[in-house]
Enzyme design. Structure first.
Site, PDB file in Angstrom:
ATOM      1  N   ILE A   1       0.867  -1.198   0.000  1.00 59.87           N
ATOM      2  CA  ILE A   1       0.000   0.000   0.000  1.00 59.87           C
ATOM      3  C   ILE A   1       0.895   1.238   0.000  1.00 59.87           C
ATOM      4  O   ILE A   1       1.732   1.388   0.894  1.00 59.87           O
ATOM      5  CB  ILE A   1      -0.861   0.060   1.297  1.00 59.87           C
ATOM      6  N   HIS A   2       0.752   2.074  -1.005  1.00 63.26           N
ATOM      7  CA  HIS A   2       1.510   3.333  -0.953  1.00 63.26           C
ATOM      8  C   HIS A   2       0.821   4.474  -1.684  1.00 63.26           C
ATOM      9  O   HIS A   2       1.263   5.619  -1.619  1.00 63.26           O
ATOM     10  CB  HIS A   2       2.913   3.150  -1.551  1.00 63.26           C
ATOM     11  N   ARG A   3      -0.265   4.185  -2.400  1.00 64.14           N
ATOM     12  CA  ARG A   3      -0.884   5.193  -3.248  1.00 64.14           C
ATOM     13  C   ARG A   3      -1.419   6.340  -2.393  1.00 64.14           C
ATOM     14  O   ARG A   3      -2.114   6.105  -1.395  1.00 64.14           O
ATOM     15  CB  ARG A   3      -2.001   4.476  -4.007  1.00 64.14           C
TER      16      ARG A   3
ATOM     17  N   ASP B   1      -2.148  -1.588  -4.111  1.00 62.15           N
ATOM     18  CA  ASP B   1      -2.568  -0.415  -4.868  1.00 62.15           C
ATOM     19  C   ASP B   1      -1.435   0.034  -5.796  1.00 62.15           C
ATOM     20  O   ASP B   1      -1.489   1.112  -6.386  1.00 62.15           O
ATOM     21  CB  ASP B   1      -3.026   0.722  -3.936  1.00 62.15           C
TER      22      ASP B   1
END
Ligand code: UD1
Ligand code: UDP
Length: 353
Positions: free
Chosen positions: A202-204, A276
């Site tokens: 997850i980094h968006r 993501d």
């Protein structure tokens, strides 16, 4: 011929590694690498150069951790200086980060030809900083290397190419070249790995910067972790923002970012991918794993059309439903969606033609 790559973020090192390996086959081509510095931790940058044997950057501009405008502006100024002294025949930019846009813009203002690798992708969500970077980069580049048919169509729908200022060329996806080449060097990470696990990232910004969305996603992870371990290499953006209580969920193994060879090992051995990330959606397919995409849309629509990818956003119930359905799915991964590892070869032949 002098080719200058402008790169700065993790996925760009991986893409440039594939193209650089191909360049090395042509003695008549000299290459220079400009690292903008956008990603700078050793496990977000240096490790990729080491593991993938990418030549050391000729320049590191050390531009990082700034707002979008300040980062792009500072990169633009510093890249211009490099390009004025190097005067390459081609500048090659990759993907859709601030480094991509700064590289393309700096080069075009100096009348240097720009090739955009991974051109034509669209999410049709203009709140994504990456969407703005892509649209602008595609508009000013000379040569647009599209990974997919849908990317070609997106450009044609925008009228790009019809003015003969820009050429569209379907090359396939250089990330598949990298996945195929480096898969034989995959490397087990130095921590205990259960026999069955989910690989997640997850980094968006749309997820990390919205506490409700982030909470919904981790609520789903907590439920899934009651059934199967989740291994989640934490991007620094997410690490900075994740509340302490989430870090304590049992069976959710939060680890530091890993190198590409460790990531390939995790991809080869996981049960499925939840992410993501743009790149990881395709890598799930390359390594024949189902993917649940934690965004509201994807640029890689062929994965959805063929049933390899479920796009569910950040809704806890939708995520859990997709997870419960996935075990039933049996897919044939033999379809050629991304060029089967020949993208860099096609790119080089085109640049030399
Ligand atoms: C950038 C790209 C995104 C891409 C992602 C790949 C843009 C607009 N976004 O997002 O498209 O998917 O890279 O990972 O260009 N940080 C560190 N150490 C690092 C790198 C980043 O601490 O090595 C921190 C920065 O200080 C910043 C945050 O992470 O606070 C975000 O970094 P930034 O490069 O701005 O955006 P990404 O989220 O990484
Ligand atoms: N990746 C990696 N180590 C990690 C997480 C990701 O090597 O800990 C790789 C991943 O396999 C893929 C690329 O980084 O090749 C994707 O980058 P990221 O998700 O940061 O960016 P995006 O593709 O979304 O732009």
């Amino acid at each position: 011929m002098l080719i200058t790559h402008i790169i700065g973020a993790r996925p760009q090192f991986i893409k440039a590694a594939a193209v650089s390996r191909e360049i090395a086959k042509y003695p008549e081509i000299e290459e220079k690498i400009v690292h903008t510095g956008q990603h700078f931790d050793a496990n977000m940058s240096e490790i990729f150069f080491q593991q993938m044997k990418i030549p050391e950057p000729d320049y590191n501009l050390e531009v990082n951790s700034l707002s979008h405008g300040a980062m792009t502006a500072r990169m633009l100024k510093k890249i211009e200086k490099v390009l004025l002294s190097e005067r390459p025949d081609w500048v090659v930019v990759y993907g859709d980060t601030n480094s991509t846009l700064a590289g393309a813009l700096a080069a075009k203002k100096l009348h240097i030809k720009v090739a955009h690798v991974e051109a034509g992708l669209r999410s049709f969500n203009r709140r994504m900083p990456e969407e703005i970077n892509r649209i602008l980069t595609d508009k000013i580049s000379d040569l647009l290397f599209c990974p997919t048919d849908s990317a070609v169509r997106n450009l044609q729908n925008e009228g790009i190419g019809s003015d003969h200022l820009t050429e569209i060329f379907k090359s396939g996806d250089v990330m598949q070249d990298a996945a195929i080449f480096y898969s034989k060097f995959s490397c087990k990470p130095e921590f205990e790995i259960p026999e069955k696990f989910v690989l997640a990232t997850i980094h968006r910004a749309e997820n990390t910067d919205d506490p409700q969305k982030l909470n919904n996603i981790f609520n789903a992870f907590q439920k899934i972790a009651e059934k199967i371990t989740i291994i989640l290499p934490l991007h620094p953006r997410t690490r900075k923002i994740l509340p302490q209580e989430i870090k304590k969920i049992s069976n959710l193994k939060l680890i530091s970012p890993v190198g590409y060879l460790e990531m390939i090992y995790l991809l080869q051995n996981c049960e499925l991918v939840m992410t993501d990330s743009g790149g990881l959606q395709k890598e799930a397919f390359f390594f024949q794993k189902q993917c649940i995409t934690l965004r509201d849309e994807t640029e890689w629509i062929e994965l959805v059309d063929h049933g390899f990818n479920s796009v569910v956003g950040s809704d806890t119930r939708k995520i859990l439903f997709a997870f419960s359905e996935i075990k039933e799915k049996k897919n044939d991964y033999s379809i050629d969606l991304y060029g089967n590892g020949k993208a860099s070869e096609r790119i080089l032949q085109k640049l030399l033609s």
